[in-house]
Motif scaffolding. Structure first.
Motif, PDB file in Angstrom:
ATOM      1  N   THR A 155       0.840  -1.197   0.000  1.00  0.00           N
ATOM      2  CA  THR A 155       0.000   0.000   0.000  1.00  0.00           C
ATOM      3  C   THR A 155       0.874   1.245   0.000  1.00  0.00           C
ATOM      4  OG1 THR A 155      -1.694  -1.198   1.209  1.00  0.00           O
ATOM      5  CG2 THR A 155      -1.840   1.194   1.235  1.00  0.00           C
ATOM      6  N   CYS A 156       0.605   2.114  -0.951  1.00  0.00           N
ATOM      7  CA  CYS A 156       1.288   3.411  -0.964  1.00  0.00           C
ATOM      8  C   CYS A 156       0.797   4.208   0.237  1.00  0.00           C
ATOM      9  CB  CYS A 156       0.983   4.151  -2.262  1.00  0.00           C
ATOM     10  SG  CYS A 156       1.490   5.894  -2.250  1.00  0.00           S
ATOM     11  N   GLN A 157       1.716   4.690   1.064  1.00  0.00           N
ATOM     12  CA  GLN A 157       1.299   5.387   2.289  1.00  0.00           C
ATOM     13  C   GLN A 157       0.923   6.832   2.019  1.00  0.00           C
ATOM     14  OE1 GLN A 157       0.579   3.819   4.981  1.00  0.00           O
ATOM     15  NE2 GLN A 157       1.257   1.918   4.046  1.00  0.00           N
ATOM     16  N   ARG A 158       0.978   7.262   0.783  1.00  0.00           N
ATOM     17  CA  ARG A 158       0.542   8.612   0.458  1.00  0.00           C
ATOM     18  C   ARG A 158      -0.899   8.589  -0.029  1.00  0.00           C
ATOM     19  NH1 ARG A 158       4.317   9.853  -3.263  1.00  0.00           N
ATOM     20  NH2 ARG A 158       5.862  10.550  -1.792  1.00  0.00           N
ATOM     21  N   CYS A 159      -1.192   7.691  -0.995  1.00  0.00           N
ATOM     22  CA  CYS A 159      -2.554   7.675  -1.557  1.00  0.00           C
ATOM     23  C   CYS A 159      -3.345   6.441  -1.118  1.00  0.00           C
ATOM     24  CB  CYS A 159      -2.495   7.744  -3.081  1.00  0.00           C
ATOM     25  SG  CYS A 159      -1.836   6.243  -3.850  1.00  0.00           S
ATOM     26  N   LEU A 160      -2.705   5.524  -0.405  1.00  0.00           N
ATOM     27  CA  LEU A 160      -3.350   4.311   0.111  1.00  0.00           C
ATOM     28  C   LEU A 160      -3.861   3.371  -0.980  1.00  0.00           C
ATOM     29  CD1 LEU A 160      -5.183   5.757   3.249  1.00  0.00           C
ATOM     30  CD2 LEU A 160      -2.882   4.829   3.057  1.00  0.00           C
ATOM     31  N   TYR A 219       6.039   4.321  -1.167  1.00  0.00           N
ATOM     32  CA  TYR A 219       5.381   5.421  -1.854  1.00  0.00           C
ATOM     33  C   TYR A 219       5.494   5.210  -3.354  1.00  0.00           C
ATOM     34  CZ  TYR A 219       5.768   7.792   2.646  1.00  0.00           C
ATOM     35  OH  TYR A 219       5.693   8.110   3.978  1.00  0.00           O
ATOM     36  N   HIS A 220       4.396   5.480  -4.078  1.00  0.00           N
ATOM     37  CA  HIS A 220       4.486   5.567  -5.532  1.00  0.00           C
ATOM     38  C   HIS A 220       5.533   6.612  -5.912  1.00  0.00           C
ATOM     39  CE1 HIS A 220       0.123   4.135  -5.704  1.00  0.00           C
ATOM     40  NE2 HIS A 220       0.717   3.375  -6.596  1.00  0.00           N
ATOM     41  N   SER A 221       6.060   6.489  -7.091  1.00  0.00           N
ATOM     42  CA  SER A 221       6.831   7.616  -7.615  1.00  0.00           C
ATOM     43  C   SER A 221       5.830   8.758  -7.849  1.00  0.00           C
ATOM     44  CB  SER A 221       7.531   7.222  -8.902  1.00  0.00           C
ATOM     45  OG  SER A 221       6.569   6.941  -9.888  1.00  0.00           O
ATOM     46  N   ASP A 264       3.180   8.494 -10.542  1.00  0.00           N
ATOM     47  CA  ASP A 264       2.183   7.425 -10.476  1.00  0.00           C
ATOM     48  C   ASP A 264       1.200   7.585  -9.321  1.00  0.00           C
ATOM     49  OD1 ASP A 264       3.375   6.194 -12.616  1.00  0.00           O
ATOM     50  OD2 ASP A 264       4.688   4.944 -11.372  1.00  0.00           O
ATOM     51  N   CYS A 265       1.487   8.499  -8.409  1.00  0.00           N
ATOM     52  CA  CYS A 265       0.684   8.567  -7.189  1.00  0.00           C
ATOM     53  C   CYS A 265      -0.596   9.344  -7.420  1.00  0.00           C
ATOM     54  CB  CYS A 265       1.501   9.204  -6.066  1.00  0.00           C
ATOM     55  SG  CYS A 265       0.749   8.921  -4.462  1.00  0.00           S
ATOM     56  N   LYS A 266      -1.698   8.791  -6.868  1.00  0.00           N
ATOM     57  CA  LYS A 266      -2.990   9.454  -7.037  1.00  0.00           C
ATOM     58  C   LYS A 266      -3.108  10.683  -6.144  1.00  0.00           C
ATOM     59  CE  LYS A 266      -5.911   5.867  -8.843  1.00  0.00           C
ATOM     60  NZ  LYS A 266      -4.943   4.744  -8.913  1.00  0.00           N
ATOM     61  N   GLN A 267      -2.289  10.732  -5.126  1.00  0.00           N
ATOM     62  CA  GLN A 267      -2.375  11.849  -4.196  1.00  0.00           C
ATOM     63  C   GLN A 267      -1.471  12.971  -4.694  1.00  0.00           C
ATOM     64  OE1 GLN A 267      -4.208  11.926  -1.354  1.00  0.00           O
ATOM     65  NE2 GLN A 267      -3.549  13.990  -0.876  1.00  0.00           N
TER      66      GLN A 267
END
Ligand SMILES: [Zn+2]
Length: 188
Positions: free
Chosen positions: A79-84, A142-144, A147-150
Motif C-alpha cells: 500500500t502506498c502510504q501517500r494515496c493508500l 510510496y508511488h513515484s 504514479d501517485c494518485k495523491q
C-alpha cells in the motif's frame, strides 16, 4: 514452474545431506504472515497480491557448515502510504543461513551467516521464506510522484495545509499509524 505451497514438516538434515535444491512459485496465501503486510488482494483472483519465485539450496560448505542459501524474486503489491492505493514492489533478495541446532551453535557461526536454529523439529520451508521476506520488505512504500494518485504538492495530514486547500481527502482520514510518523516528520 509449479505454483504450489513449499514443502512443510520436512527434516532439513536430509535435504542438506542430499544436497537438495528446491525451486517453487508458492502462492502468497501459503506464506505465513505475508498477506497481512500486502495490499488487499481480490478474492476472485488468487494472488493478485503478487507472485514470487523461491529457490532454496541445501548443502554442506567447505567449512563443514550446513547451509541453506536462498533467493526470492518477484513482485508484491503493497500500500502506498501517500494515496493508500496498491503499488507494485519488486522483490529480489538473497540470504545465506547456517543451520544450527541450538543458540550456542548459533553464536559460533561465521558472521556472514544468519543462524537458522532448527533443533530437533521438522520445519516448514514457508516459515523460513516468510521470515526472510518480512526482514527485507520495505516498511513504508510510496508511488513515484508521477504514479501517485495523491497530489504531493502538499500533505493532507498536515492540518495547516488541509485548511489552505479546503479539502480533506477521505481516504487519508483513515486511522493509519504511518501517518502519525509522517506528521512527526513534518513537525520537525
Ligand atoms: Zn500513491
Amino acid at each position: 514452474m509449479l505454483t504450489a505451497p513449499l514443502p512443510s514438516q520436512i527434516d532439513i538434515r536430509k535435504l542438506v545431506v542430499k544436497g537438495a535444491e528446491i525451486s517453487a512459485n508458492p502462492p502468497i496465501s501459503s506464506l505465513p504472515r505475508i498477506a497481512d503486510l500486502l495490499a488487499e488482494g481480490d478474492s476472485d483472483t488468487e494472488d493478485k497480491a503478487g507472485s514470487l519465485a523461491v529457490n532454496l539450496r541445501f548443502y554442506i560448505d567447505d567449512e563443514r557448515q550446513r547451509r541453506v542459501d536462498g533467493q526470492i524474486t518477484g513482485t508484491v503489491k503493497m500500500t502506498c502510504q501517500r494515496c493508500l492505493e496498491p503499488m507494485p514492489v519488486d522483490v529480489d533478495m538473497k540470504f545465506e543461513l547456517g543451520i544450527v541446532w541450538s543458540e550456542e551453535d548459533a553464536e559460533r557461526l561465521p558472521k556472514s551467516l544468519e543462524p537458522l536454529i532448527v533443533g530437533d523439529e521438522l520445519v516448514d520451508l514457508a516459515d523460513i521464506v516468510s521470515d526472510e521476506l518480512i526482514l527485507s520488505l520495505p516498511y513504508v512504500n510510496y508511488h513515484s510522484p508521477a504514479d501517485c494518485k495523491q497530489n504531493i504538492g502538499y500533505s493532507s495530514v498536515d492540518p495547516e495545509h488541509t485548511d489552505a486547500v479546503g479539502k480533506v481527502n477521505v481516504e487519508q482520514e483513515r486511522d493509519n499509524p504511518f501517518q502519525v510518523l509522517e506528521q512527526l516528520k513534518f513537525d520537525k
